[in-house]
Design a protein around this motif. Structure first.
Motif, PDB file in Angstrom:
ATOM      1  N   MET A   1      38.319  33.882  26.955  1.00 34.48           N
ATOM      2  CA  MET A   1      38.313  35.216  27.516  1.00 34.48           C
ATOM      3  C   MET A   1      39.692  35.491  28.107  1.00 34.48           C
ATOM      4  O   MET A   1      40.211  34.699  28.878  1.00 34.48           O
ATOM      5  N   ASP A   2      40.249  36.622  27.719  1.00 33.07           N
ATOM      6  CA  ASP A   2      41.603  36.971  28.138  1.00 33.07           C
ATOM      7  C   ASP A   2      41.643  38.098  29.167  1.00 33.07           C
ATOM      8  O   ASP A   2      42.540  38.148  29.988  1.00 33.07           O
ATOM      9  N   SER A   3      40.669  39.026  29.124  1.00 28.90           N
ATOM     10  CA  SER A   3      40.713  40.157  30.050  1.00 28.90           C
ATOM     11  C   SER A   3      39.439  40.221  30.878  1.00 28.90           C
ATOM     12  O   SER A   3      38.343  39.929  30.401  1.00 28.90           O
ATOM     13  N   PHE A   4      39.626  40.611  32.116  1.00 27.02           N
ATOM     14  CA  PHE A   4      38.543  40.604  33.102  1.00 27.02           C
ATOM     15  C   PHE A   4      38.610  41.890  33.898  1.00 27.02           C
ATOM     16  O   PHE A   4      39.681  42.297  34.340  1.00 27.02           O
ATOM     17  N   LEU A   5      37.476  42.538  34.072  1.00 31.36           N
ATOM     18  CA  LEU A   5      37.401  43.793  34.812  1.00 31.36           C
ATOM     19  C   LEU A   5      36.409  43.655  35.956  1.00 31.36           C
ATOM     20  O   LEU A   5      35.292  43.169  35.766  1.00 31.36           O
ATOM     21  N   VAL A   6      36.825  44.085  37.133  1.00 36.25           N
ATOM     22  CA  VAL A   6      35.944  44.152  38.297  1.00 36.25           C
ATOM     23  C   VAL A   6      35.795  45.628  38.659  1.00 36.25           C
ATOM     24  O   VAL A   6      36.789  46.336  38.792  1.00 36.25           O
ATOM     25  N   VAL A   7      34.554  46.076  38.762  1.00 37.32           N
ATOM     26  CA  VAL A   7      34.264  47.456  39.137  1.00 37.32           C
ATOM     27  C   VAL A   7      33.600  47.437  40.511  1.00 37.32           C
ATOM     28  O   VAL A   7      32.582  46.776  40.699  1.00 37.32           O
ATOM     29  N   LEU A   8      34.200  48.139  41.464  1.00 41.20           N
ATOM     30  CA  LEU A   8      33.638  48.221  42.811  1.00 41.20           C
ATOM     31  C   LEU A   8      33.167  49.650  43.060  1.00 41.20           C
ATOM     32  O   LEU A   8      33.979  50.572  43.093  1.00 41.20           O
ATOM     33  N   ARG A   9      31.850  49.810  43.233  1.00 39.98           N
ATOM     34  CA  ARG A   9      31.252  51.122  43.484  1.00 39.98           C
ATOM     35  C   ARG A   9      30.751  51.253  44.912  1.00 39.98           C
ATOM     36  O   ARG A   9      30.374  52.335  45.347  1.00 39.98           O
ATOM     37  N   LYS A  10      30.719  50.174  45.648  1.00 40.38           N
ATOM     38  CA  LYS A  10      30.156  50.160  47.003  1.00 40.38           C
ATOM     39  C   LYS A  10      31.273  50.314  48.044  1.00 40.38           C
ATOM     40  O   LYS A  10      32.416  49.938  47.804  1.00 40.38           O
ATOM     41  N   PRO A  11      30.933  50.818  49.228  1.00 39.53           N
ATOM     42  CA  PRO A  11      31.954  50.967  50.285  1.00 39.53           C
ATOM     43  C   PRO A  11      32.452  49.600  50.758  1.00 39.53           C
ATOM     44  O   PRO A  11      31.773  48.586  50.572  1.00 39.53           O
ATOM     45  N   PRO A  12      33.625  49.573  51.369  1.00 35.78           N
ATOM     46  CA  PRO A  12      34.232  48.295  51.743  1.00 35.78           C
ATOM     47  C   PRO A  12      33.553  47.563  52.891  1.00 35.78           C
ATOM     48  O   PRO A  12      33.727  46.358  53.035  1.00 35.78           O
ATOM     49  N   TYR A  13      32.770  48.247  53.704  1.00 33.92           N
ATOM     50  CA  TYR A  13      32.153  47.597  54.855  1.00 33.92           C
ATOM     51  C   TYR A  13      30.649  47.813  54.834  1.00 33.92           C
ATOM     52  O   TYR A  13      30.155  48.761  54.264  1.00 33.92           O
ATOM     53  N   GLY A  14      29.929  46.890  55.442  1.00 34.58           N
ATOM     54  CA  GLY A  14      28.481  46.984  55.500  1.00 34.58           C
ATOM     55  C   GLY A  14      27.786  46.001  54.579  1.00 34.58           C
ATOM     56  O   GLY A  14      26.600  45.748  54.706  1.00 34.58           O
ATOM     57  N   ALA A  15      28.517  45.449  53.637  1.00 31.65           N
ATOM     58  CA  ALA A  15      27.991  44.442  52.706  1.00 31.65           C
ATOM     59  C   ALA A  15      29.165  43.612  52.190  1.00 31.65           C
ATOM     60  O   ALA A  15      30.323  43.971  52.402  1.00 31.65           O
ATOM     61  N   ILE A  16      28.872  42.550  51.513  1.00 24.50           N
ATOM     62  CA  ILE A  16      29.882  41.603  51.057  1.00 24.50           C
ATOM     63  C   ILE A  16      30.577  42.040  49.750  1.00 24.50           C
ATOM     64  O   ILE A  16      31.546  41.435  49.316  1.00 24.50           O
ATOM     65  N   ASN A  17      30.124  43.129  49.141  1.00 21.17           N
ATOM     66  CA  ASN A  17      30.579  43.532  47.811  1.00 21.17           C
ATOM     67  C   ASN A  17      32.092  43.627  47.664  1.00 21.17           C
ATOM     68  O   ASN A  17      32.663  43.073  46.725  1.00 21.17           O
ATOM     69  N   ALA A  18      32.753  44.352  48.538  1.00 21.81           N
ATOM     70  CA  ALA A  18      34.198  44.559  48.402  1.00 21.81           C
ATOM     71  C   ALA A  18      34.956  43.245  48.547  1.00 21.81           C
ATOM     72  O   ALA A  18      35.877  42.963  47.772  1.00 21.81           O
ATOM     73  N   ALA A  19      34.572  42.444  49.518  1.00 20.39           N
ATOM     74  CA  ALA A  19      35.259  41.160  49.718  1.00 20.39           C
ATOM     75  C   ALA A  19      35.101  40.261  48.498  1.00 20.39           C
ATOM     76  O   ALA A  19      36.059  39.627  48.049  1.00 20.39           O
ATOM     77  N   GLU A  20      33.903  40.213  47.946  1.00 23.77           N
ATOM     78  CA  GLU A  20      33.669  39.384  46.755  1.00 23.77           C
ATOM     79  C   GLU A  20      34.411  39.929  45.539  1.00 23.77           C
ATOM     80  O   GLU A  20      34.971  39.170  44.749  1.00 23.77           O
ATOM     81  N   ALA A  21      34.419  41.240  45.389  1.00 25.50           N
ATOM     82  CA  ALA A  21      35.144  41.840  44.269  1.00 25.50           C
ATOM     83  C   ALA A  21      36.625  41.463  44.327  1.00 25.50           C
ATOM     84  O   ALA A  21      37.208  41.040  43.319  1.00 25.50           O
ATOM     85  N   LEU A  22      37.229  41.579  45.503  1.00 25.32           N
ATOM     86  CA  LEU A  22      38.654  41.265  45.642  1.00 25.32           C
ATOM     87  C   LEU A  22      38.917  39.776  45.479  1.00 25.32           C
ATOM     88  O   LEU A  22      39.935  39.369  44.928  1.00 25.32           O
ATOM     89  N   ARG A  23      37.992  38.945  45.923  1.00 29.45           N
ATOM     90  CA  ARG A  23      38.130  37.497  45.723  1.00 29.45           C
ATOM     91  C   ARG A  23      38.147  37.173  44.229  1.00 29.45           C
ATOM     92  O   ARG A  23      38.948  36.366  43.764  1.00 29.45           O
ATOM     93  N   HIS A  24      37.289  37.833  43.467  1.00 27.40           N
ATOM     94  CA  HIS A  24      37.264  37.602  42.029  1.00 27.40           C
ATOM     95  C   HIS A  24      38.529  38.140  41.346  1.00 27.40           C
ATOM     96  O   HIS A  24      39.037  37.524  40.405  1.00 27.40           O
ATOM     97  N   VAL A  25      39.042  39.262  41.802  1.00 26.65           N
ATOM     98  CA  VAL A  25      40.289  39.804  41.240  1.00 26.65           C
ATOM     99  C   VAL A  25      41.424  38.798  41.429  1.00 26.65           C
ATOM    100  O   VAL A  25      42.120  38.427  40.476  1.00 26.65           O
ATOM    101  N   ASN A  26      41.623  38.349  42.654  1.00 22.98           N
ATOM    102  CA  ASN A  26      42.726  37.418  42.922  1.00 22.98           C
ATOM    103  C   ASN A  26      42.522  36.075  42.219  1.00 22.98           C
ATOM    104  O   ASN A  26      43.477  35.475  41.727  1.00 22.98           O
ATOM    105  N   GLY A  27      41.283  35.617  42.144  1.00 21.62           N
ATOM    106  CA  GLY A  27      40.996  34.367  41.449  1.00 21.62           C
ATOM    107  C   GLY A  27      41.282  34.457  39.962  1.00 21.62           C
ATOM    108  O   GLY A  27      41.846  33.539  39.370  1.00 21.62           O
ATOM    109  N   ALA A  28      40.894  35.571  39.343  1.00 20.26           N
ATOM    110  CA  ALA A  28      41.140  35.746  37.913  1.00 20.26           C
ATOM    111  C   ALA A  28      42.637  35.789  37.619  1.00 20.26           C
ATOM    112  O   ALA A  28      43.110  35.180  36.650  1.00 20.26           O
TER     113      ALA A  28
END
Length: 127
Positions: A1-28
């Motif tokens: 796999m060469d390309s990876f896309l992260v889609v964030l639809r949830k707000p940055p605070y109130g849940a772990i979604n944004a933090a996890e999305a950004l962790r996956h972006v930097n990790g990839a």
């Protein structure tokens, strides 16, 4: 796999979604994958310049965003790998956010660009 896309639809605070999305972006990126993140719907709030969680419960998403904007690695062939960060323009407009409200390093994308990026991605992780 060469390309990876992260889609964030949830707000940055109130849940772990944004933090996890950004962790996956930097990790990839660190693993040499061509990486794009799309911030759409309430996910556009993660791209606001100078934002902070008043409760301090969720940490600073703005710091993780800054890292995603700056982070790059040099590949064995000498090329530089860096995440492409797209913010959905119509989602920003619906929320009254103009380009001046967004942090540097994010690219405003229209519906066509978003559809094209999603269509070309080999793997999609949605939050």
């Amino acid at each position: 796999m060469d390309s990876f896309l992260v889609v964030l639809r949830k707000p940055p605070y109130g849940a772990i979604n944004a933090a996890e999305a950004l962790r996956h972006v930097n990790g990839a990126v660190s693993h040499g994958m061509r990486t794009t993140a799309i911030f759409i719907d309430d996910g556009v709030y993660a791209t606001l310049a100078g934002q902070a969680d008043e409760s301090k419960e969720w940490g600073l998403i703005s710091e993780a965003m800054s890292m995603a904007v700056r982070f790059s690695i040099t590949m064995p062939d000498g090329s530089v790998n860096k995440a492409r960060l797209l913010v959905h323009g119509p989602s920003c407009q619906e929320r009254g956010l103009g380009p001046a409200a967004l942090m540097r390093g994010v690219e405003i994308a229209d519906d066509r660009t978003v559809a094209q990026v999603i269509g070309e991605a080999e793997a999609v992780l949605a939050y």
